[in-house]
Design a protein around this motif. Structure first.
Motif, PDB file in Angstrom:
ATOM      1  N   UNK A 170       0.628  -1.323  -0.645  1.00 44.72           N
ATOM      2  CA  UNK A 170       0.222  -0.236  -0.264  1.00 44.72           C
ATOM      3  C   UNK A 170       1.163   1.064  -0.265  1.00 44.72           C
ATOM      4  N   UNK A 171       2.132   0.753   0.066  1.00 47.38           N
ATOM      5  CA  UNK A 171       3.134   2.433   0.611  1.00 47.38           C
ATOM      6  C   UNK A 171       3.131   2.413  -0.989  1.00 47.38           C
ATOM      7  N   UNK A 172       3.960   3.857  -1.347  1.00 46.89           N
ATOM      8  CA  UNK A 172       4.394   4.358  -2.111  1.00 46.89           C
ATOM      9  C   UNK A 172       5.788   4.192  -2.261  1.00 46.89           C
ATOM     10  N   UNK A 173       6.500   3.873  -2.724  1.00 42.72           N
ATOM     11  CA  UNK A 173       8.372   3.432  -2.558  1.00 42.72           C
ATOM     12  C   UNK A 173       9.083   4.746  -2.239  1.00 42.72           C
ATOM     13  N   UNK A 227      11.556   9.737   0.535  1.00 36.95           N
ATOM     14  CA  UNK A 227      11.519  10.643   0.875  1.00 36.95           C
ATOM     15  C   UNK A 227      11.688  10.874   2.670  1.00 36.95           C
ATOM     16  N   UNK A 228      10.526   9.706   3.208  1.00 41.59           N
ATOM     17  CA  UNK A 228      10.138   9.493   4.581  1.00 41.59           C
ATOM     18  C   UNK A 228      11.292   9.272   5.502  1.00 41.59           C
ATOM     19  N   UNK A 229      12.436   8.518   4.767  1.00 40.38           N
ATOM     20  CA  UNK A 229      13.818   7.711   4.599  1.00 40.38           C
ATOM     21  C   UNK A 229      14.684   9.296   4.865  1.00 40.38           C
ATOM     22  N   UNK A 230      14.700   9.362   4.261  1.00 48.66           N
ATOM     23  CA  UNK A 230      15.391  10.636   3.852  1.00 48.66           C
ATOM     24  C   UNK A 230      15.176  11.867   4.877  1.00 48.66           C
ATOM     25  N   UNK A 234      16.537  14.644   9.758  1.00 49.17           N
ATOM     26  CA  UNK A 234      15.775  15.178  10.970  1.00 49.17           C
ATOM     27  C   UNK A 234      16.775  14.206  12.537  1.00 49.17           C
ATOM     28  N   UNK A 235      17.424  12.945  12.255  1.00 46.31           N
ATOM     29  CA  UNK A 235      18.069  12.638  13.403  1.00 46.31           C
ATOM     30  C   UNK A 235      19.369  13.726  13.479  1.00 46.31           C
ATOM     31  N   UNK A 236      20.242  13.472  12.144  1.00 50.11           N
ATOM     32  CA  UNK A 236      20.900  14.563  12.052  1.00 50.11           C
ATOM     33  C   UNK A 236      20.677  15.860  13.224  1.00 50.11           C
ATOM     34  N   UNK A 237      19.519  15.855  12.457  1.00 49.86           N
ATOM     35  CA  UNK A 237      19.029  17.172  13.484  1.00 49.86           C
ATOM     36  C   UNK A 237      19.255  17.082  15.076  1.00 49.86           C
ATOM     37  N   UNK A 238      18.283  16.342  14.905  1.00 54.00           N
ATOM     38  CA  UNK A 238      17.958  16.191  16.637  1.00 54.00           C
ATOM     39  C   UNK A 238      19.673  16.064  17.739  1.00 54.00           C
ATOM     40  N   UNK A 239      20.575  15.027  16.264  1.00 50.41           N
ATOM     41  CA  UNK A 239      21.822  14.229  17.228  1.00 50.41           C
ATOM     42  C   UNK A 239      22.651  16.115  17.060  1.00 50.41           C
ATOM     43  N   UNK A 240      22.511  16.813  16.071  1.00 52.49           N
ATOM     44  CA  UNK A 240      23.239  17.564  16.587  1.00 52.49           C
ATOM     45  C   UNK A 240      22.380  18.713  17.407  1.00 52.49           C
ATOM     46  N   UNK A 241      21.440  19.226  17.209  1.00 51.03           N
ATOM     47  CA  UNK A 241      20.429  19.444  18.521  1.00 51.03           C
ATOM     48  C   UNK A 241      21.222  19.013  19.925  1.00 51.03           C
ATOM     49  N   UNK A 242      21.229  17.602  20.072  1.00 52.01           N
ATOM     50  CA  UNK A 242      21.524  16.998  21.310  1.00 52.01           C
ATOM     51  C   UNK A 242      23.736  17.394  21.547  1.00 52.01           C
ATOM     52  N   UNK A 278      11.390   4.299  12.542  1.00 53.36           N
ATOM     53  CA  UNK A 278      10.856   4.292  11.412  1.00 53.36           C
ATOM     54  C   UNK A 278      12.183   4.144  11.060  1.00 53.36           C
ATOM     55  N   UNK A 279      13.266   4.418  10.681  1.00 49.00           N
ATOM     56  CA  UNK A 279      14.582   3.970   9.722  1.00 49.00           C
ATOM     57  C   UNK A 279      14.198   1.803  10.069  1.00 49.00           C
ATOM     58  N   UNK A 280      14.534   1.834  11.220  1.00 47.18           N
ATOM     59  CA  UNK A 280      13.930   0.016  10.801  1.00 47.18           C
ATOM     60  C   UNK A 280      12.953  -0.205  10.353  1.00 47.18           C
ATOM     61  N   UNK A 281      11.646   0.241  10.653  1.00 48.75           N
ATOM     62  CA  UNK A 281      10.646  -0.142   9.821  1.00 48.75           C
ATOM     63  C   UNK A 281      10.838   0.630   8.427  1.00 48.75           C
ATOM     64  N   UNK A 282      11.624   1.295   7.856  1.00 53.69           N
ATOM     65  CA  UNK A 282      11.827   1.362   6.661  1.00 53.69           C
ATOM     66  C   UNK A 282      12.827   0.531   5.980  1.00 53.69           C
ATOM     67  N   UNK A 283      13.571   0.099   6.541  1.00 53.11           N
ATOM     68  CA  UNK A 283      14.752  -0.776   6.274  1.00 53.11           C
ATOM     69  C   UNK A 283      14.237  -2.372   6.322  1.00 53.11           C
ATOM     70  N   UNK A 284      12.576  -2.644   7.091  1.00 52.47           N
ATOM     71  CA  UNK A 284      11.945  -3.660   6.938  1.00 52.47           C
ATOM     72  C   UNK A 284      11.421  -3.304   5.274  1.00 52.47           C
ATOM     73  N   UNK A 285      10.683  -2.420   5.386  1.00 53.61           N
ATOM     74  CA  UNK A 285      10.108  -2.430   4.265  1.00 53.61           C
ATOM     75  C   UNK A 285      10.682  -2.827   2.909  1.00 53.61           C
ATOM     76  N   UNK A 286      12.585  -1.632   2.902  1.00 53.57           N
ATOM     77  CA  UNK A 286      12.757  -2.534   1.920  1.00 53.57           C
ATOM     78  C   UNK A 286      13.125  -3.995   1.558  1.00 53.57           C
ATOM     79  N   UNK A 287      13.177  -4.292   2.645  1.00 51.71           N
ATOM     80  CA  UNK A 287      13.617  -6.008   2.218  1.00 51.71           C
ATOM     81  C   UNK A 287      12.198  -6.502   2.007  1.00 51.71           C
ATOM     82  N   UNK A 288      11.066  -6.459   2.634  1.00 54.20           N
ATOM     83  CA  UNK A 288      10.343  -7.301   2.087  1.00 54.20           C
ATOM     84  C   UNK A 288       9.722  -6.709   0.886  1.00 54.20           C
ATOM     85  N   UNK A 289      10.019  -5.719   0.168  1.00 57.13           N
ATOM     86  CA  UNK A 289       9.938  -5.160  -1.183  1.00 57.13           C
ATOM     87  C   UNK A 289      10.595  -5.863  -1.874  1.00 57.13           C
TER      88      UNK A 289
END
Lengths: 296, 1064
Positions: free
Chosen positions: B415-418, B423-426, B431-439, B467-478
């Motif tokens: 159902x998801x658009x790769x 985009x979500x992944x990026x 976000x993570x970079x940003x958050x890490x940077x902020x932290x 989310x990344x993990x999820x995306x990773x899984x999805x990629x595997x599933x695809x």
């Protein structure tokens, strides 16, 4: 097979009989056909056989062609004499003369044309006819034989015109002097008589046995053969073969022959003679010299 | 289809008419049943489950609380099956996506997100029912689980096991075994009778419901709205279980009204079906409720043994569906079709059903339970795919997934658009970079807020990690899905390829079959049928059927075959008849043979008895018979001879029938020799020959070595070759004068010729003259019976070769021993030898023998008689007497002076040397088989020698005389015609000398004639005048003439009666 078996016995007999017949056969007479191609021969059984000379003399002659082309029974007794005219063959033997057509004989039709019997006086035995002589000028046939007469028969009419009597025994032979119509006859009585046909008379008689030089008493006096050449005559038989001069009635030459001669003939100035019991044909000159001998 | 459901959800209102506008029946298709996940630990519930949804349309209004039934026809039905994705956002951030069939209740009691758990067979049926009447739920029983099981989602991750129970499933599941029993009835009504049926049931059934006597209550009557049409569903409850049921049934049986009702009803029905059900313990008891409602009856067919599982899961799931009080009842089948579960739901309308069901999906736990009851069927991604999903942003994805979720993710992937995922992944990474940077920034800055901020940032970044993990899984599933799809496509292609191959093979097979059919050759083509014309001529019209078969070659062939069959049948019949005939005839023959064999002894006795009679009558039949017996052992030629001779003898005997036949049987035949030897010879006929030939060969080989014995061997072989058959035939030929000729015939087996030995016996003793020595000798008596047949040579040309082998020059040397092999003997024996050919084709032939018999016998007799006659004559001749018999006197004159003085036999050679016999020898008349004699006739000084050749064939062949006269010199036929004439007279004219038949006196007469001839000769000899003295032989004979003819032959012929001599 059956027929052959049944014929076996008669065949054997027949063969033997035929052999015996041949063994005892004598050929008394012969005559050449007018055309010169055929020879007729008569034997003691009354048979006449016709031989083809042309076939027998040709280069391709075989054994077969030397056998008679026709054989037929002509007379009851032996066929003593035969002559040929230009159409007919005349044969004589036991008192009858029979005529056969050459043309028919050659076609093997052996039916006699006619037969004539001279008027005989005796009836106990039918006299034989020993000699026939044709006289062409007169168209006569002269017969002579057992009844001691010469019978003249006209060949045209077949009638016997006259008979010449004079011989005391049966006549053996006849000869014709052609220049003058005279006939010589020699007989058992030892005489040679000369007959004139025109007068029907005896002209001359030569009694051969009475001449010393030629007489042979142990052989008898009979004259068996006779030949003439106008002035000359040769005769033989019981007496020795002798050349006679007819006009003088003298024997001129006695030929030195022992056995009785059966046949003699003149050839130009030669005398040819054949002996009965000899294998030789002797040829003599007029002078009595034996020139040579022809031998079988 | 799910779209349809969704849209209908949005439609809001539905027309109030019982119109069917959609149905889905996910029978056998896992795609539509939804809910199955990959690798489910409970996948054992899988494929064989079926689900049945029933929409029941509720009866009008609120049902009567106490056995009052409001019959309403309000409402309408709708059937839909929805498969949709639900995202239930839970605290744990889990999302459950399930395909779900949802029921919308017409009452519109709000949405209950009902996690309906479907542990069921692939077949599920949902029927929308229209409630016709019956007890119905009025109050909602809240005892069901109203409380969410809020346990940690870890539990749901790991614990989803249902404890196995040991009790009977029904007891475990039902509330109380004996409390309530439900009966559900499905009546398929003839469409035209549906109204009548409804009114009829409304009239009758409520009475039963209200009747106190009957412990049953009508829960409801429905007509199906969606599902199987023209169907009425009745649900009965029997309070008190089976006893109540039985009680009720018994009562009904006696209820006349009810029976009538049933009768009437049965005319309206097509079929009926019912089940006995128990209710699930965790489910509400159906209660009357206020309507109008639509009811959904969902029927599931479970795999055997999964009922407990089902119950446990539903016991947990039912709490999610209590909000709108839509659950009416849950039943499972007890009697009837087993493993069937019915869930009955009630909604206000279809819209409310939709909402309620969606709401259930939003509740955590519902989807999970539904999932576990779902079969482990893979779901097709396309079915699952839907655009109707809520915003993804709301979703939280957890990295730690349970397997169920993993498989949900699998569906989610579709159902998801790769692209968006990327985009979500990026975005997440940023976000993570940003958050890490902020932290980092915060940490470096430090501060008191920093800890809180850092904590907040950490939580946020955790979420991002998830989310990344999820995306990773999805990629595997695809990736995996891509592989699967490729594989699937490949398999499809393979399947198509296989199908193609199968089709090709089928085509080939069909072609082969076609070829086979085309090549089919009927057997009848090999049968040689009668020709067409013959067929039409001979066959009867009912077979030939000319009008049909003329035009139709097939029919024609059939008809011809028929005719052939017919004919063959007839022939077979005939054959059988002939066989039976033959049998019959054989039997007859047998009988006759028996009769004949019985005849033999009798005949024998008769023969025995007749012997004396034969003797008495001189009819020696028996003797003859014996002889015939012996004759059977004769070799063929002798047998032929025997038979023919016997026959001839009998024929001759019969000819003289006036005389007693036995007296002078002129020919008697007998057989001599040893029969036993003949038999012995007959048995091993080839042995001796073989031996001979063997020894031949051997001898040839050993010639040189064994020279001394060669002569002996040759002798033996000669003997063997000349061996006679032990049997011989004896022929006695009797002549009239009682002299007998004994002939013994032998057969030389190896030479295949016959020989004969002869012996003559006379009645009186003969004085044997010296000269007659050979006359009757066995050697010569039969010589030349036929001309040339002297019997010294073998008649069989083949013998010469045999002789050459053993060194025999001619048979002549052995003739004395063996007998003479005359030709006539061979002929009598029926042996015929060709003259020329060296090969012999010898057949013993009766006809040959027969044709010769008579002639030969006659010849033999003649021969004997002539020989005997000669014998006698010789006796006289030797004494100088010429024995002229009286009947021959006429042939000669009375006085004959010449005398025979000598008669001697001379040798052939001597004869040949005589000088006067040359002619005869040359003529070939002097063969060596003849007898030769010399006679001397004298008269005075004349001596006449006569050499006589006596042919064996005397007297048919006359003796031949050759003469030589010694008188006045030697006179022979050469030099004297008269001698020749005398010979001729004797030899040629012999016929007149034969005398009376049979002419045996010929020789005597010839000699006498010779004497006469000599007389004539001498007497007629002309007297030589020159010789003195009288003639030695005066002529005494009467002669007509002395000489005649040119050859001057003397008269040798004697004429008998007159007595004179004349010429011939």
């Amino acid at each position: 097979m059956e027929r052959a078996a049944q014929q076996a016995v008669p065949l054997g007999q027949m063969e033997v009989f035929q052999a015996l017949q041949r063994l005892h056969m004598t050929i008394f007479s012969q005559s050449v056909s007018p055309c010169g191609k055929f020879l007729a021969a008569g034997n003691n059984y009354g048979q006449i056989a016709i031989f083809s000379l042309s076939a027998a003399l040709s280069s391709e002659a075989k054994e077969e062609s030397k056998k008679p082309m026709v054989t037929f029974h002509a007379h009851d007794g032996p066929v003593y004499s035969m002559v040929s005219t230009d159409r007919h063959l005349l044969s004589a033997g036991d008192g009858e003369v029979k005529a056969w057509l050459w043309a028919e004989i050659l076609k093997k039709g052996c039916k006699e044309l006619w037969r004539r019997q001279p008027p005989y006086r005796t009836s106990l035995e039918v006299p034989e006819i020993n000699a026939l002589l044709l006289v062409p000028k007169e168209n006569l046939l002269i017969l002579a034989g057992g009844d001691c007469q010469l019978h003249a028969m006209d060949l045209e009419t077949g009638t016997f015109m006259w008979a010449l009597r004079g011989h005391t025994d049966y006549i053996h032979c006849l000869a014709l002097r052609e220049r003058s119509p005279e006939v010589l006859s020699g007989g058992e009585d030892g005489a040679v008589r000369l007959w004139d046909l025109r007068t029907a008379k005896e002209v001359q008689t030569v009694e051969v046995y009475k001449h010393e030089e030629c007489s042979r008493p142990h052989n008898g006096r009979w004259i068996g053969c006779l030949a003439t050449d106008s002035d000359w005559m040769v005769c033989g038989g019981g007496p020795a073969l002798t050349l006679w001069h007819l006009r003088s009635s003298t024997p001129t030459t006695v030929f030195p022959m022992r056995a009785p001669q059966k046949h003699v003939t003149f050839y130009q100035d030669l005398v040819l003679t054949a002996a009965g019991n000899s294998c030789r044909v002797d040829v003599f000159t007029n002078l009595g010299y034996r020139a040579f001998s022809l031998s079988f | 289809m799910p779209r349809l459901a969704e849209r209908s959800e949005g439609d809001g209102t539905f027309p109030l008419c019982p119109t069917l506008f959609g149905i889905t029946s996910p029978i056998g298709s896992s795609d539509l049943t939804g809910g199955a996940g990959l690798g489910s630990p409970l996948s054992g519930y899988g494929d064989s489950h079926s689900e049945r949804f029933c929409f029941l349309r509720g009866a009008a209004g609120p049902l009567l609380p106490q056995r009052s039934v409001t019959w309403g026809t309000v409402g309408w039905e709708r059937t839909s099956l929805e498969v949709r994705h639900k995202t239930g956002a839970e605290q744990k951030g889990m999302e459950l996506h399930e395909a779900q069939a949802e029921m919308v209740e017409g009452d519109g009691k709000g949405k209950g997100d009902d996690g309906e758990k479907v542990s069921l067979q692939p077949r599920a049926l949902s029927i929308c029912l229209k409630l016709l009447g019956g007890l119905f739920l009025s109050d909602y029983d809240k005892r069901f689980y109203s409380k969410d099981n809020e346990g940690s989602w870890f539990r749901s991750l790991f614990v989803h096991k249902v404890d196995p129970r040991k009790d009977a499933h029904s007891t475990l599941l039902s509330k109380k075994e004996t409390s309530n029993l439900y009966k559900i009835q499905f009546h398929n009504v003839k469409p035209e009778c549906l109204d009548a049926y409804n009114s009829l049931t409304e009239a009758v059934l409520p009475k039963l419901h209200l009747d106190e006597d009957y412990p049953c209550s009508l829960v409801g009557n429905w007509n199906t709205w969606y599902g199987e049409q023209d169907q009425a569903v009745h649900l009965w409850r029997f309070s008190g279980g089976y006893p109540a049921l039985m009680d009720c049934m018994n009562k009904l049986k006696s209820n006349k009204e009810y029976l009538e009702f049933r009768k009437e009803r049965s005319q309206m029905l097509l079929s009926r079906r019912n089940q006995l059900l128990l209710e699930f313990s965790f489910w509400n008891e159906p209660q009357p409720r206020a309507g109008p409602n639509i009811y959904e009856l969902r029927t599931y067919k479970l795999k055997p043994g999964t009922m407990i599982e089902w119950g446990n899961n539903w016991a947990r799931a039912i709490k999610y569906r209590q909000e709108n009080q839509e659950a009416v009842g849950g039943f499972f089948s007890q009697i009837g079709e087993l493993y069937v579960v019915h869930h009955l739901w009630a909604y206000k309308d279809l819209q409310s059903r939709e909402e309620t069901r969606n709401a259930a999906w939003r509740k955590r736990g519902w989807d999970e339970n539904v999932y576990y009851t779902e079969s482990s069927k893979k779901r097709k991604p396309k079915v699952i795919r839907s655009d109707g999903a809520p915003a993804e942003g709301k979703r939280t994805r957890s990295d730690t997934e349970q397997e169920g979720k993993y498989y949900s993710e699998e569906a989610e992937v579709d159902l998801r658009d790769p692209g968006r995922d990327y985009e979500l992944y990026k975005y997440t990474c940023q976000e993570l970079q940003r958050l890490m940077a902020e932290i980092q920034d915060l940490k470096s800055r430090g501060g008191k807020d920093a800890a809180v901020e850092i904590e907040d940032r950490r939580i946020q970044s955790c979420v991002h990690f998830m989310t990344l993990k999820k995306l990773n899984r999805l990629a595997h599933i695809r990736l995996k899905k891509g592989r699967d799809q490729t594989h699937e496509a490949k398999q499809k292609v393979d399947a198509y390829h296989l199908q193609l191959q199968n089709l090709l093979y089928e085509v080939m097979h069909l072609q082969k079959e076609i070829t086979k059919c085309l090549e089919f050759k009927s057997k009848h083509e090999e049968i040689d049928l009668v020709s067409l014309e013959e067929f039409y001529k001979e066959a009867p019209p009912d077979i030939s059927k000319a009008e049909v078969t003329m035009g139709d070659p097939h029919q024609q062939t059939l008809a011809r075959l028929d005719w052939e069959l017919e004919q063959r049948k007839r022939l077979a019949e005939k054959y059988r008849e002939c066989l039976s005939n033959k049998e019959k005839i054989l039997k007859e023959i047998e009988v006759k043979k028996e009769y004949l064999s019985s005849l033999q002894p009798r005949l024998n006795s008769i023969m025995q008895a007749s012997l004396p009679v034969q003797e008495y009558l001189f009819m020696p039949f028996d003797q003859a018979h014996k002889q015939y017996e012996t004759a059977r052992h004769l070799p063929p030629p002798l047998y032929v001879l025997f038979v023919q001779a016997t026959a001839y003898g009998q024929a001759c005997a019969h000819r003289k029938s006036s005389q007693p036949p036995r007296q002078d049987k002129m020919l008697s035949v007998a057989i001599e020799g040893s029969v036993d030897e003949a038999k012995a010879l007959f048995k091993p006929p080839e042995d001796s020959q073989d031996d001979e030939s063997d020894s031949d060969a051997e001898e040839e080989q050993t010639t040189k070595r064994r020279r001394p014995t060669l002569g002996v061997q040759l002798d033996d072989k000669r003997k063997e070759m000349l061996k006679r058959h032990p049997l011989s035939v004896l022929l006695d030929l009797k002549c009239k004068d009682d002299s007998v000729l004994h002939l013994t015939f032998y057969y030389l087996m190896n030479l295949n010729i016959m020989t004969v030995k002869a012996k003559v016996t006379t009645a009186t003793e003969l004085i044997t003259p010296i000269s007659a020595g050979d006359l009757l000798s066995p050697d010569s008596v039969l010589s030349c019976l036929y001309p040339g047949d002297h019997g010294k040579k073998t008649p069989n040309p083949a013998n010469q070769y045999q002789f050459d082998k053993v060194g025999i020059l001619t048979l002549r040397d052995y003739v004395l021993d063996l007998g003479h092999p005359y030709l006539w003997v061979q002929k009598l024996g029926g042996l015929h030898f060709p003259k020329e050919q060296p090969q012999h084709t010898v057949i013993t032939d009766h006809s040959l023998s027969a044709s010769h018999m008579e002639t030969t016998m006659k010849l033999l007799k003649t021969r004997v008689q002539s020989r005997l006659a000669l014998h006698k004559q010789f006796a006289s001749l030797e004494h100088g007497i010429v024995p002229v018999t009286s009947d021959c006197h006429y042939l000669f004159p009375a006085k004959v002076v010449s005398r025979l003085v000598k008669w001697v036999t001379i040798a052939h050679e001597d004869y040949m040397e005589l000088h006067f016999t040359k002619d005869v020898v040359e003529a070939g008349l002097a063969g060596d088989t003849n007898l030769y004699y010399m006679a001397l006739v004298e008269r005075g000084t004349a001596k006449l020698q006569a050499a006589v050749v006596l042919n064996p064939g005397y007297s048919s062949i006359p003796p031949i005389f050759q003469l030589c006269l010694n008188w006045k010199g030697e006179k022979t036929n050469n030099n004297d015609d008269n001698i020749r004439a005398m010979e001729s007279e004797v030899n040629v004219c012999c016929k007149e000398l034969c005398g009376p038949r049979p002419g045996h006196q010929l020789l005597t007469n010839q000699l006498q004639r010779l004497c006469v001839l000599l007389d004539v000769y001498l007497e007629t000899e002309s007297h030589d005048d020159s010789v003195e003295g009288p003639k030695e032989f005066p002529q005494e004979k009467m002669c007509l003439r002395l000489f005649r003819g040119p050859s001057r032959i003397k008269p040798f012929k004697y004429n008998h009666p007159q007595g004179f001599f004349s010429h011939r």
